[in-house]
Design a protein around this motif. Sequence first.
Motif, mmCIF file in Angstrom:
data_model
loop_
_atom_site.group_PDB
_atom_site.id
_atom_site.type_symbol
_atom_site.label_atom_id
_atom_site.label_comp_id
_atom_site.label_asym_id
_atom_site.label_seq_id
_atom_site.Cartn_x
_atom_site.Cartn_y
_atom_site.Cartn_z
ATOM 1 N N GLY A 1 -4.048 1.839 -9.788
ATOM 2 C CA GLY A 1 -3.593 1.703 -8.401
ATOM 3 C C GLY A 1 -4.607 1.011 -7.528
ATOM 4 O O GLY A 1 -4.263 0.145 -6.707
ATOM 5 N N ALA A 2 -5.881 1.361 -7.671
ATOM 6 C CA ALA A 2 -6.929 0.721 -6.872
ATOM 7 C C ALA A 2 -7.073 -0.744 -7.251
ATOM 8 O O ALA A 2 -7.258 -1.604 -6.381
ATOM 9 C CB ALA A 2 -8.251 1.455 -7.062
ATOM 10 N N PHE B 1 -10.617 2.174 -2.411
ATOM 11 C CA PHE B 1 -10.287 0.855 -1.882
ATOM 12 C C PHE B 1 -11.554 0.318 -1.228
ATOM 13 O O PHE B 1 -12.385 1.077 -0.723
ATOM 14 C CB PHE B 1 -9.142 0.947 -0.866
ATOM 15 N N SER C 1 -7.484 5.790 -5.164
ATOM 16 C CA SER C 1 -6.279 5.888 -5.976
ATOM 17 C C SER C 1 -6.689 6.013 -7.440
ATOM 18 O O SER C 1 -7.867 6.158 -7.769
ATOM 19 C CB SER C 1 -5.388 4.661 -5.762
ATOM 20 N N THR C 2 -5.712 5.963 -8.324
ATOM 21 C CA THR C 2 -5.994 5.871 -9.751
ATOM 22 C C THR C 2 -6.660 4.521 -10.022
ATOM 23 O O THR C 2 -6.638 3.619 -9.176
ATOM 24 C CB THR C 2 -4.693 5.945 -10.547
ATOM 25 N N THR D 1 -4.475 -7.377 -4.747
ATOM 26 C CA THR D 1 -3.454 -7.950 -3.873
ATOM 27 C C THR D 1 -4.048 -8.289 -2.510
ATOM 28 O O THR D 1 -3.808 -9.376 -1.960
ATOM 29 C CB THR D 1 -2.277 -6.976 -3.699
ATOM 30 N N SER E 1 0.823 -1.215 0.000
ATOM 31 C CA SER E 1 0.000 0.000 0.000
ATOM 32 C C SER E 1 0.853 1.259 0.000
ATOM 33 O O SER E 1 0.423 2.309 -0.499
ATOM 34 C CB SER E 1 -0.941 -0.001 1.204
ATOM 35 N N VAL F 1 1.252 2.695 -3.517
ATOM 36 C CA VAL F 1 0.071 3.071 -4.290
ATOM 37 C C VAL F 1 -0.252 4.541 -4.060
ATOM 38 O O VAL F 1 -0.398 4.979 -2.913
ATOM 39 C CB VAL F 1 -1.137 2.196 -3.889
ATOM 40 N N PHE G 1 -4.756 -2.663 -8.384
ATOM 41 C CA PHE G 1 -3.570 -3.337 -7.852
ATOM 42 C C PHE G 1 -3.718 -3.641 -6.364
ATOM 43 O O PHE G 1 -3.503 -4.775 -5.922
ATOM 44 C CB PHE G 1 -2.350 -2.452 -8.101
ATOM 45 N N LEU G 2 -4.117 -2.645 -5.574
ATOM 46 C CA LEU G 2 -4.174 -2.854 -4.133
ATOM 47 C C LEU G 2 -5.348 -3.744 -3.742
ATOM 48 O O LEU G 2 -5.199 -4.647 -2.907
ATOM 49 C CB LEU G 2 -4.271 -1.515 -3.401
ATOM 50 N N ARG H 1 -3.906 -4.780 -12.279
ATOM 51 C CA ARG H 1 -3.434 -3.471 -12.739
ATOM 52 C C ARG H 1 -3.108 -3.502 -14.227
ATOM 53 O O ARG H 1 -3.497 -2.593 -14.981
ATOM 54 C CB ARG H 1 -2.195 -3.052 -11.942
ATOM 55 N N GLY I 1 -2.442 -8.696 -7.906
ATOM 56 C CA GLY I 1 -2.479 -7.250 -8.050
ATOM 57 C C GLY I 1 -1.857 -6.771 -9.349
ATOM 58 O O GLY I 1 -2.411 -5.890 -10.024
#
Length: 445
Positions: free
Chosen positions: A71-72, A60, A67-68, A78, A48, A51, A74-75, A202, A198
């Motif tokens: 990015g969102a 989230f 986030s972008t 994950t 995190s 990000v 990805f997090l 992304r 993640g």
Amino acid sequence: MAGQLGKWAVGAGLGVAPPRMEKVLDSIVDTVGVTVLGLAQPDLDPVSALVPLLRSGVPFWDGTAASTAPGAAFLNATAGHLLDFDDTHYQIHGHPSTVVLPAVFAAAPTGASGASIVRGYLAGLGAMSAVAALYGPEHYSRGWHSTSTCGVVGAAVGSAVVRGQPAAAVANAISISISMTQGVRANFGTLMKPIHAGLAARAGVEASMLSEAGVTASPVALDGRYGGTALFGERGSQSQLLSAEALQQVAAGAADDLGIKLYPCCRGSHLAIDAALDAAADLPKGTVIDRIELLVPWGTRTALLYDEPASGMEAKFSLPYAVATALVRGTPRMEHFTDAAVREPAVRMLMDTIDITEDTARGDLSATMDGRYADLVLFLRGGGLRRVRVENARGSAERPLTPAEVDEKFMSTAGSVLHVDKACELLARLRQLVHLPSVDGLFRN
């Protein structure tokens, strides 16, 4: 093949039988629940921290920040795979929803309906399953992590569909995503395994965005001479063996193979866990187990890399630990997969008594869950024994959980992080997702 998959994906609708839609919603509910719990874990902190945080953006799923879109995705993805508690899929031989669903939510335009989210999810799930069929079962056996390598295509398709891209753009997103394939099973038992999910989510979002922006890729990046199937598949181009119609059938039926976990560890151990729980269910208190014999098919231990786990993360991929912890503690729970829990003397002592044999009669089953079983024998002090054989794990596609059981799991995961009223509200809205006119604000506190 990318062209045919793109055409199928944009035509994939919500006209599925009610039982299949119930299974789809079960996986969506389950994925959100384990993701919210994963977002609260300290193990996620190194991820995190990378990000970018925004005041206004894609949220989230615990509602704490945004986030972008990449990015969102990805997090959230994950976090969804962090605890190894997310759903599984037998055709893919991996974890589809933790990749596809965060990507679809992240890529969705403002005002997107719940129905469009479900449509994107179904399209991504189908594409991920079709690519897994193209790559063949040896893809996993050779060391690739299908959650990532096939998931990136599913995430790209789901993201493109939820954004309303035409078939040609969806096909182009598939071709772009092939160059983003990643994830090796050598990293199982480490933080990199959930990060695989993640990265795939992304990359899938980014592939759809690149396609929408006008970046082009080869139309044969999936099945051409130097494409994904030739490089990652088991014996040259599987597209010569699977027709476009056959792939579309695989994609259309992908939801049927979804399974939801009851235990937060590798699904390869769940048959043995069920056997251990059944064998110990009516043992008198104080019964001493002197020795344990476990018979499993050849290939069962492919993802179960650690016979002597040294950490909670490694314990999630340990067959001896899974059996011993179930016998000592009962139903395996989150707290049983910590570094401290792994060192508990009673569990370690019982692990030393386990003799595991792999049955070669059915050949190597490392790349499939079909034909798997666990045959467990407990030798009790005083001469008695208990023997249990399990052929379908609880929560599998063949032995599914009820919606009530899925909801109970959601409240034990998301409900342990969110205020109970918020968790109940989120659960109710997810159960009605196909009817929501907009998903804006769904995850905001």
